[in-house]
Design a protein around this motif. Structure first.
Motif, PDB file in Angstrom:
ATOM      1  N   ASP A   1     -10.116  60.989 -34.618  1.00  0.00           N
ATOM      2  CA  ASP A   1     -11.461  61.545 -34.460  1.00  0.00           C
ATOM      3  C   ASP A   1     -12.309  61.363 -35.712  1.00  0.00           C
ATOM      4  O   ASP A   1     -13.521  61.620 -35.694  1.00  0.00           O
ATOM      5  CB  ASP A   1     -11.402  63.015 -34.053  1.00  0.00           C
ATOM      6  CG  ASP A   1     -10.611  63.879 -35.024  1.00  0.00           C
ATOM      7  OD1 ASP A   1     -10.432  63.482 -36.198  1.00  0.00           O
ATOM      8  OD2 ASP A   1     -10.162  64.973 -34.621  1.00  0.00           O
TER       9      ASP A   1
ATOM     10  N   ARG B   1     -11.088  63.781 -27.297  1.00  0.00           N
ATOM     11  CA  ARG B   1     -12.502  63.501 -27.580  1.00  0.00           C
ATOM     12  C   ARG B   1     -13.072  62.602 -26.479  1.00  0.00           C
ATOM     13  O   ARG B   1     -12.593  61.512 -26.212  1.00  0.00           O
ATOM     14  CB  ARG B   1     -12.628  62.806 -28.931  1.00  0.00           C
ATOM     15  CG  ARG B   1     -14.051  62.447 -29.345  1.00  0.00           C
ATOM     16  CD  ARG B   1     -14.043  61.765 -30.706  1.00  0.00           C
ATOM     17  NE  ARG B   1     -15.393  61.514 -31.186  1.00  0.00           N
ATOM     18  CZ  ARG B   1     -16.056  60.373 -31.023  1.00  0.00           C
ATOM     19  NH1 ARG B   1     -15.486  59.375 -30.349  1.00  0.00           N
ATOM     20  NH2 ARG B   1     -17.274  60.221 -31.506  1.00  0.00           N
TER      21      ARG B   1
ATOM     22  N   THR C   1     -17.729  64.356 -26.039  1.00  0.00           N
ATOM     23  CA  THR C   1     -17.794  63.773 -27.384  1.00  0.00           C
ATOM     24  C   THR C   1     -18.713  64.555 -28.309  1.00  0.00           C
ATOM     25  O   THR C   1     -18.340  64.874 -29.451  1.00  0.00           O
ATOM     26  CB  THR C   1     -18.262  62.308 -27.301  1.00  0.00           C
ATOM     27  OG1 THR C   1     -17.317  61.566 -26.522  1.00  0.00           O
ATOM     28  CG2 THR C   1     -18.376  61.693 -28.687  1.00  0.00           C
TER      29      THR C   1
ATOM     30  N   HIS D   1     -15.130  57.834 -34.826  1.00  0.00           N
ATOM     31  CA  HIS D   1     -16.363  58.477 -35.283  1.00  0.00           C
ATOM     32  C   HIS D   1     -17.181  57.565 -36.187  1.00  0.00           C
ATOM     33  O   HIS D   1     -18.397  57.718 -36.278  1.00  0.00           O
ATOM     34  CB  HIS D   1     -16.009  59.776 -36.025  1.00  0.00           C
ATOM     35  CG  HIS D   1     -17.183  60.609 -36.401  1.00  0.00           C
ATOM     36  ND1 HIS D   1     -17.843  60.479 -37.615  1.00  0.00           N
ATOM     37  CD2 HIS D   1     -17.835  61.603 -35.736  1.00  0.00           C
ATOM     38  CE1 HIS D   1     -18.822  61.351 -37.674  1.00  0.00           C
ATOM     39  NE2 HIS D   1     -18.852  62.041 -36.552  1.00  0.00           N
TER      40      HIS D   1
ATOM     41  N   TYR E   1     -17.074  67.807 -29.179  1.00  0.00           N
ATOM     42  CA  TYR E   1     -15.925  67.572 -30.056  1.00  0.00           C
ATOM     43  C   TYR E   1     -16.390  67.323 -31.490  1.00  0.00           C
ATOM     44  O   TYR E   1     -15.871  67.911 -32.446  1.00  0.00           O
ATOM     45  CB  TYR E   1     -15.122  66.372 -29.546  1.00  0.00           C
ATOM     46  CG  TYR E   1     -13.793  66.169 -30.228  1.00  0.00           C
ATOM     47  CD1 TYR E   1     -13.718  65.732 -31.547  1.00  0.00           C
ATOM     48  CD2 TYR E   1     -12.596  66.403 -29.551  1.00  0.00           C
ATOM     49  CE1 TYR E   1     -12.506  65.549 -32.184  1.00  0.00           C
ATOM     50  CE2 TYR E   1     -11.373  66.215 -30.183  1.00  0.00           C
ATOM     51  CZ  TYR E   1     -11.337  65.783 -31.491  1.00  0.00           C
ATOM     52  OH  TYR E   1     -10.129  65.605 -32.120  1.00  0.00           O
ATOM     53  N   ASP E   2     -17.402  66.460 -31.629  1.00  0.00           N
ATOM     54  CA  ASP E   2     -17.857  66.078 -32.961  1.00  0.00           C
ATOM     55  C   ASP E   2     -18.606  67.183 -33.681  1.00  0.00           C
ATOM     56  O   ASP E   2     -18.896  67.066 -34.882  1.00  0.00           O
ATOM     57  CB  ASP E   2     -18.748  64.838 -32.865  1.00  0.00           C
ATOM     58  CG  ASP E   2     -17.979  63.581 -32.485  1.00  0.00           C
ATOM     59  OD1 ASP E   2     -16.735  63.638 -32.449  1.00  0.00           O
ATOM     60  OD2 ASP E   2     -18.621  62.541 -32.215  1.00  0.00           O
TER      61      ASP E   2
END
Length: 438
Positions: free
Chosen positions: A108, A62, A68, A156, A71-72
């Motif tokens: 994550d 991530r 980012t 996160h 990834y999220d």
């Protein structure tokens, strides 16, 4: 008047309770529970989540291999329609594994169960199934112990100060709120799925303090006094060792086999390939590597938590399933020399390892360097008989100093690990550890 206010300040300082940094020994996991855990010897680790869509490492990619924001957002397309909890757990069962650990929440922050603490969970994917719950039910069906991996850090969560390179708004950073959320999520997991063990990770970053760890450990013991907790809860606890200050029940060397330790429980975690999460064409360990890793771990008096990374569609790679089944086939023949044993008295090496149970000393021969294998015991014992496990007799001799010499067969019956059982007239478990070989 100024003296009055000074007194109030002094009293408030005295009254403020000191943060606890050590576990109350009365709430630690009972010895009988830990003995049961160490008897299991072999478990399955599963690293899995939306990141499998990219084939990069869970958590760590991530903001690196995967931007980012990308990834999220992967959870929005995560739909592993071929996921089958029974198939996963049956794979573990067929491998001879006794427990399963699933990454319910990795660094994550994505949750594989329908948590009420965050929308970043499996129910907001196209898949919409409680992975943790289905695995817990499958473990119960196949009589395997169900365990949960949970991260201490969460890149996160907006309340957590370190976002793996990203900079969250300062107004949201709040470790007290973060710990509150963490405890809420853990309560969901413990009270809903009743895990046998909790496998923590991510305890090395500066925002995490020992007082948080003690608070969480104590809280968990209020929910379930028997839940086992590894040693990655305490801030910066050394993974490979366990001591009186450790906030956890057992040590967790990673990607290496732990050293012989007859005093404190430990478990090696290791990958069947190279990456924890699924990676296309990842190099897989040979059957010899897999079996000898298991045997050397048991020979050192530890457990092996062996990791697989399922694919984006929910299946485990067939080659990994096959390899694990090969390990299970070996254990069907030689399992008595692994399950419920003690390690030692010799530290495992590349030629052989030893395990023991009751009056039996099991000698695991990896390589035949000579026709004779001498075991220089630290004390004199008497051998009643020696034989290949599930095979014929082995010739042996003993001298007056405690040495036992075995006549190895011309051809080892198993190229990965040939097991020789020595039945003694006394307890094999009472033999002192041999500090070195001649």
């Amino acid at each position: 008047m100024k003296y009055f206010f000074s007194l109030l300040i002094l009293l408030s300082c005295v009254a403020k309770p000191k943060a606890q940094t050590l576990i109350d020994p009365t709430i630690k996991t009972p010895h009988a529970v830990m003995d049961d855990f160490m008897d299991q010897r072999f478990g399955m680790f599963i690293h899995w989540g939306p990141v499998t869509l990219r084939g990069t490492e869970i958590g760590w990619s991530r903001g690196h291999e995967v931007p980012t924001a990308e990834y999220d957002s992967l959870y929005k397309e995560f739909d592993p329609i071929l996921f089958n909890a029974d198939a996963w757990v049956k794979t573990a069962k067929d491998a001879g594994m006794k427990y399963v650990v699933i990454t319910a929440k990795h660094h994550d922050g994505f949750c594989l169960w329908p948590t009420k603490s965050s929308d970043y969970n499996i129910m907001n994917t196209p898949f919409k199934k409680d992975v943790v719950g289905e695995l817990a039910a499958a473990c119960k069906k196949y009589n395997l112990k169900f365990c949960i991996y949970f991260t201490v850090l969460d890149w996160h969560d907006p309340h957590y100060p370190n976002h793996n390179g990203a900079s969250p708004p300062d107004s949201l950073v709040n470790m007290n709120e973060f710990v509150k959320t963490m405890k809420s999520e853990l309560k969901e997991l413990v009270t809903t799925y009743h895990p046998y063990m909790l496998w923590f990770d991510g305890n090395w970053e500066k925002p995490w303090k020992n007082e948080y760890a003690v608070d969480v450990y104590t809280y968990l013991k209020q929910l379930d006094p028997n839940v086992i907790i590894n040693n990655r809860l305490g801030a910066n606890d050394e993974h490979v060792t366990l001591n009186s200050r450790s906030i956890g029940d057992y040590a967790t060397p990673e990607q290496v086999i732990g050293a012989l330790d007859m005093n404190t429980p430990w478990e090696t975690c290791m990958t069947i390939c190279t990456q924890w999460a699924w990676k296309p064409n990842d190099k897989m360990k040979s059957l010899k590597e897999c079996l000898q890793t298991l045997v050397k771990t048991a020979g050192g008096n530890g457990n092996l938590l062996f990791n697989v990374g399922p694919m984006p569609d929910g299946r485990m790679e067939q080659r990994q399933v096959t390899r694990l089944k090969e390990m299970g086939d070996w254990l069907k023949i030689y399992g008595e020399s692994i399950y419920g044993t003690k390690g030692g008295p010799f530290a495992p090496n590349n030629d052989f390892a030893t395990t023991r149970k009751g009056n039996k000393l099991y000698v695991h021969v990896f390589e035949k360097k000579s026709d004779l294998l001498t075991l220089p015991l630290a004390t004199k014992v008497k051998v009643k008989q020696a034989y290949l496990l599930n095979g014929g007799e082995i010739k042996y001799s003993q001298d007056t100093t405690g040495n036992i010499t075995l006549q190895l067969p011309d051809q080892l019956p198993n190229n990965n690990d040939t097991v020789i059982a020595l039945e003694l007239t006394t307890s094999a478990e009472a033999i002192p550890v041999v500090s070195h070989l001649n």
